[in-house]
Design an enzyme around this catalytic site. Structure first.
Site, PDB file in Angstrom:
ATOM      1  N   GLU A 215       0.779  -1.246   0.000  1.00 49.57           N
ATOM      2  CA  GLU A 215       0.000   0.000   0.000  1.00 49.57           C
ATOM      3  C   GLU A 215       0.807   1.291   0.000  1.00 49.57           C
ATOM      4  O   GLU A 215       0.586   2.156   0.850  1.00 49.57           O
ATOM      5  CB  GLU A 215      -0.982  -0.001   1.189  1.00 49.57           C
ATOM      6  CG  GLU A 215      -2.010  -1.101   1.103  1.00 49.57           C
ATOM      7  CD  GLU A 215      -3.121  -0.980   2.167  1.00 49.57           C
ATOM      8  OE1 GLU A 215      -2.993  -0.178   3.111  1.00 49.57           O
ATOM      9  OE2 GLU A 215      -4.131  -1.706   2.038  1.00 49.57           O
TER      10      GLU A 215
ATOM     11  N   GLU B  55      -6.206  -8.200   0.215  1.00 50.93           N
ATOM     12  CA  GLU B  55      -6.811  -7.814   1.489  1.00 50.93           C
ATOM     13  C   GLU B  55      -8.280  -7.499   1.230  1.00 50.93           C
ATOM     14  O   GLU B  55      -8.606  -6.791   0.277  1.00 50.93           O
ATOM     15  CB  GLU B  55      -6.148  -6.566   2.102  1.00 50.93           C
ATOM     16  CG  GLU B  55      -4.710  -6.767   2.528  1.00 50.93           C
ATOM     17  CD  GLU B  55      -4.171  -5.590   3.340  1.00 50.93           C
ATOM     18  OE1 GLU B  55      -4.973  -4.777   3.851  1.00 50.93           O
ATOM     19  OE2 GLU B  55      -2.936  -5.486   3.461  1.00 50.93           O
TER      20      GLU B  55
END
Ligand SMILES: *[C@@H]1O[C@H](CO)[C@@H](O)[C@H](O)[C@H]1NC(C)=O
Length: 421
Positions: free
Chosen positions: A208, A314
């Site tokens: 991320e 995720e």
């Protein structure tokens, strides 16, 4: 004509610059033909306040909000003994056994840069590598694949507490030294596992990065390219590894990444990771249960048409941000209006905490939303749920879902196979 020679000729005809893509390549998991089904071992080798709130509450210091401050704002001996105890107990061999028994084939294992190298003035405590090695040994024993995921880079790539350091202005991308240190760590990880790709088929060089900042995005594109060299060529330029590079979309629409890391561009063995959550904005957290489900189903087109293998690395059946400290220690929730700037949607009571407090209709919703996501994400190469365990947020926990019936013992055993229509 031998296959590789044919490829060389094809590559030459197409004028490809990156000839290494012609090397033979056999990933340690048949991505593209078998679906990835897995869980993240979140909150183990990188602390997260919402996964283990007790570790933070027990410090008695409200300024301890991430692993960086956990190590900095108390004695090193205290921090080290708590970390060691946590590493020894949060995930053990029996978790690997249970994950395999649940019909899963992957674990994604977040780890911080400080497991490999701590710079001068940085408070971090290392010792995690021994647990990474144990995890790989256990995975081999239970026939699970490990994705090693660098979750925190020097300077922080996103300023989230789960990068190790919560900060308003993350410093990874704006500082060449930070990026160079990260590249060196990826080389180390790639070398560590280059001969064990049957257990560690994939390395994710950075979780991320904050690509919603254009400066970070361009550094990230270069970093994915450099990581390709580090991960796919640990033996030198004349031979590739079988390791897959798993890049993250950096919060960009998938279309942004079209035609960047394909075989046509001279790459081979790059897989895309996208994270799908529906609670981190006022709009998303206010969706009705049926809108959460249809929004999940709505990812079908993007996932099934993208030009690389793609996994949803995720996601969660949780639909609110009610879990304690999910938005950071000391920060409230959008859902119940306790976060500044968020209108109240409803009460968090009964939506987070122990499953024993969940109503049967809520558990039915969790099952439907879980199935809608699994069905949709398998239109790509599969999924890795966040997370295997959480101390007091069962709606996020795969383990709690199995124990309480909203996750099936066999992930292909669906009750609502037509939920996406
Ligand atoms: C860049 O990061 C390094 C640590 O990786 C640090 O020592 C250095 O002071 C930083 N430089 C700037 C200009 O912030």
């Amino acid at each position: 004509m031998p296959f590789s020679l044919r490829l060389v000729l094809a590559a030459a005809l197409l004028g490809l610059s990156f000839l290494p893509s012609v090397f033979p390549f056999t990933p340690g998991f048949p991505y593209g033909s078998l679906k990835v089904r897995g869980v993240n071992l979140g909150g183990w080798l990188v602390l997260e306040p919402w996964i283990t709130p007790s570790i933070f509450d027990n410090t008695g210091n409200s300024k301890i909000v991430d692993e960086y401050t956990f190590c900095k704002l108390q004695s090193k001996a205290t921090a080290e003994s708590i970390l060691k105890q946590h590493w020894d107990t949060w995930i053990t061999e029996s978790d690997f056994q249970a994950i395999a028994a649940a019909g899963l084939n992957h674990v994604r294992l977040p780890i911080g840069y400080w497991a490999f190298e701590v710079g001068p003035g940085e408070p971090y405590i290392s010792g995690q590598q021994a647990y990474l090695q144990k995890a790989v040994t256990w995975a081999a024993k239970y026939n699970l694949k490990v994705i090693v995921d660098l979750h925190g880079a020097p300077g922080s790539q996103n300023g989230f507490d789960n990068s190790g350091q919560r900060m308003p202005t993350p410093m990874w991308a704006s500082n060449n030294t930070n990026v160079a240190r990260t590249n060196a760590i990826i080389k180390t990880i790639a070398n560590m596992f280059k001969d064990q790709t049957n257990v560690v088929p994939t390395i994710a060089p950075l979780n991320e990065p904050a690509g919603f900042d254009s400066g970070v995005l361009s550094v990230t594109q270069q970093y994915w390219h450099d990581s390709y060299g580090n991960i796919r060529f640990p033996f030198g330029s004349s031979k590739t590894s079988n390791t897959v590079e798993l890049i993250h979309d950096a919060f960009q629409p998938l279309s942004f990444w079209n035609n960047q890391f394909t075989v046509g561009q001279g790459y081979q063995g790059v897989m895309m990771d996208t994270h799908i959550y529906q609670m981190f904005s006022n709009e998303l957290v206010a969706l009705s249960n049926s809108a959460h489900i249809s929004t999940a189903c709505g990812n079908a087109q993007d996932l099934s048409t993208f030009d690389l293998w793609i996994v949803v690395g995720e996601w969660t059946p949780a639909a609110t941000d009610c879990a304690k400290y999910l938005n950071g220690r000391g920060v409230g929730a959008r859902y119940d209006g306790t976060m500044a700037g968020s209108p109240k949607v409803g009460s968090c009571t009964g939506l987070t905490g122990k499953a024993s407090t969940f109503s049967s209709s809520y558990k039915t919703f969790l099952r439907q939303y879980w199935e809608a996501q699994v069905i949709t994400y398998e239109l790509g190469q599969g999924w890795i749920q966040w997370a295997w365990k959480a101390e007091s947020a069962d709606e996020w926990s795969y383990q709690a879902g199995l124990a309480n019936g909203w996750i099936p013992q066999d992930p292909t055993d669906l009750k609502y196979p037509n939920i996406c229509g």
